[in-house]
Design a protein around this motif. Structure first.
Motif, PDB file in Angstrom:
ATOM      1  N   THR A  66      -8.113  12.791  -0.195  1.00  0.00           N
ATOM      2  CA  THR A  66      -8.672  11.551   0.599  1.00  0.00           C
ATOM      3  C   THR A  66      -8.790  10.539  -0.636  1.00  0.00           C
ATOM      4  O   THR A  66      -8.767   9.505  -0.374  1.00  0.00           O
ATOM      5  N   ALA A  67      -9.449  11.151  -1.975  1.00  0.00           N
ATOM      6  CA  ALA A  67      -9.451  10.365  -2.870  1.00  0.00           C
ATOM      7  C   ALA A  67      -8.092   9.426  -3.494  1.00  0.00           C
ATOM      8  O   ALA A  67      -8.378   8.350  -3.585  1.00  0.00           O
ATOM      9  N   ILE A  68      -7.186  10.283  -3.389  1.00  0.00           N
ATOM     10  CA  ILE A  68      -5.787   9.683  -3.880  1.00  0.00           C
ATOM     11  C   ILE A  68      -5.434   8.496  -2.919  1.00  0.00           C
ATOM     12  O   ILE A  68      -4.980   7.501  -3.475  1.00  0.00           O
ATOM     13  N   ASP A  69      -5.522   8.764  -1.755  1.00  0.00           N
ATOM     14  CA  ASP A  69      -5.236   7.706  -0.682  1.00  0.00           C
ATOM     15  C   ASP A  69      -6.080   6.549  -0.753  1.00  0.00           C
ATOM     16  O   ASP A  69      -5.419   5.470  -0.699  1.00  0.00           O
ATOM     17  N   ALA A  70      -7.208   6.434  -1.068  1.00  0.00           N
ATOM     18  CA  ALA A  70      -8.259   5.720  -1.172  1.00  0.00           C
ATOM     19  C   ALA A  70      -7.823   4.753  -2.512  1.00  0.00           C
ATOM     20  O   ALA A  70      -7.657   3.478  -2.426  1.00  0.00           O
ATOM     21  N   VAL A  71      -7.491   5.634  -3.651  1.00  0.00           N
ATOM     22  CA  VAL A  71      -7.129   4.855  -4.712  1.00  0.00           C
ATOM     23  C   VAL A  71      -5.701   4.073  -4.733  1.00  0.00           C
ATOM     24  O   VAL A  71      -5.520   2.907  -4.940  1.00  0.00           O
ATOM     25  N   ILE A  72      -4.698   4.509  -3.829  1.00  0.00           N
ATOM     26  CA  ILE A  72      -3.289   3.979  -3.903  1.00  0.00           C
ATOM     27  C   ILE A  72      -3.619   2.882  -2.693  1.00  0.00           C
ATOM     28  O   ILE A  72      -3.014   1.668  -3.177  1.00  0.00           O
ATOM     29  N   GLY A  73      -4.247   2.763  -1.933  1.00  0.00           N
ATOM     30  CA  GLY A  73      -4.575   1.775  -1.056  1.00  0.00           C
ATOM     31  C   GLY A  73      -5.300   0.537  -1.828  1.00  0.00           C
ATOM     32  O   GLY A  73      -4.964  -0.590  -1.495  1.00  0.00           O
ATOM     33  N   ARG A  74      -6.183   0.883  -2.501  1.00  0.00           N
ATOM     34  CA  ARG A  74      -6.654  -0.075  -3.484  1.00  0.00           C
ATOM     35  C   ARG A  74      -5.764  -0.971  -4.382  1.00  0.00           C
ATOM     36  O   ARG A  74      -5.571  -2.117  -4.571  1.00  0.00           O
ATOM     37  N   VAL A  75      -4.907  -0.040  -5.167  1.00  0.00           N
ATOM     38  CA  VAL A  75      -3.933  -0.456  -6.057  1.00  0.00           C
ATOM     39  C   VAL A  75      -2.801  -1.417  -5.309  1.00  0.00           C
ATOM     40  O   VAL A  75      -2.684  -2.510  -5.643  1.00  0.00           O
ATOM     41  N   GLU A  76      -2.535  -0.666  -4.051  1.00  0.00           N
ATOM     42  CA  GLU A  76      -1.463  -1.438  -3.259  1.00  0.00           C
ATOM     43  C   GLU A  76      -1.888  -2.935  -2.740  1.00  0.00           C
ATOM     44  O   GLU A  76      -1.265  -3.685  -2.560  1.00  0.00           O
ATOM     45  N   SER A  77      -3.280  -3.209  -2.764  1.00  0.00           N
ATOM     46  CA  SER A  77      -3.797  -4.166  -2.180  1.00  0.00           C
ATOM     47  C   SER A  77      -4.168  -5.227  -3.160  1.00  0.00           C
ATOM     48  O   SER A  77      -4.384  -6.595  -2.677  1.00  0.00           O
ATOM     49  N   ILE A  78      -3.776  -5.180  -4.497  1.00  0.00           N
ATOM     50  CA  ILE A  78      -4.067  -6.121  -5.733  1.00  0.00           C
ATOM     51  C   ILE A  78      -2.629  -6.820  -5.576  1.00  0.00           C
ATOM     52  O   ILE A  78      -1.423  -6.524  -5.526  1.00  0.00           O
ATOM     53  N   GLU A  79      -2.902  -8.199  -5.633  1.00  0.00           N
ATOM     54  CA  GLU A  79      -1.910  -9.246  -5.327  1.00  0.00           C
ATOM     55  C   GLU A  79      -1.121  -9.386  -6.619  1.00  0.00           C
ATOM     56  O   GLU A  79      -1.487  -9.115  -7.707  1.00  0.00           O
ATOM     57  N   GLY A  80       0.353  -9.146  -6.460  1.00  0.00           N
ATOM     58  CA  GLY A  80       1.320  -9.074  -7.641  1.00  0.00           C
ATOM     59  C   GLY A  80       1.513  -7.999  -8.276  1.00  0.00           C
ATOM     60  O   GLY A  80       1.747  -7.819  -9.436  1.00  0.00           O
TER      61      GLY A  80
END
Length: 158
Positions: A66-80
């Motif tokens: 669950t933590a991994i999924d949240a971190v990946i989601g935050r990273v992927e949402s960063i523009e560029g």
């Protein structure tokens, strides 16, 4: 009838104690929301490479996935954002996860970050330990190995 609860206490245990080993040219930093942080000494006006440790509390049973999924989601949402790699990686002596990435920043050009996470079961709760390292893209070739070594040094001390 009423009763008292406290922190730390049976239902809210103390947060895990975390230690880092840093080179002589690094010093402690006070960072909002962090339990521990250190930064490299640099020339005035330069970006300060840093490693920041944060702990977030969740209900018992909070999973590493669950933590991994949240971190990946935050990273992927960063523009560029440009992902540089991810894998399972031991963090604070436990099963963990690492992701490294870069992204454009208006102030410094490019920032590079390395995020490592692990979940520490702590009685009736689960504590997510996140060790985040940041440097400018220009500094990364010189300091990336040093930053990774600091992250690798993270241990629970109690």
């Amino acid at each position: 009838m009423s009763y008292s609860i406290s922190f730390p206490g049976d239902s809210a245990p103390a947060l895990p104690s975390i230690g880092l080993t840093v080179p002589d040219d690094w010093s402690p930093l006070a960072v909002t929301g962090a339990v521990l942080a250190a930064g490299k000494k640099v020339e005035q006006g330069e970006f300060r490479p840093n490693v920041v440790v944060a702990i977030s509390r969740f209900a018992q049973g909070y999973s590493l996935q669950t933590a991994i999924d949240a971190v990946i989601g935050r990273v992927e949402s960063i523009e560029g954002v440009q992902e540089l790699g991810r894998d399972a990686h031991e963090v604070v002596g436990r099963e963990g996860f690492r992701i490294e990435f870069s992204y454009p920043d208006a102030r410094v050009g490019t920032l590079m970050q390395a995020v490592r996470i692990a979940v520490v079961e702590n009685g009736p709760v689960a504590d997510l330990v996140q060790v985040t390292a940041t440097t400018s893209g220009r500094q990364a070739t010189e300091f990336w190995d040093e930053i990774r070594a600091i992250q690798d040094s993270a241990v629970t001390t109690s």
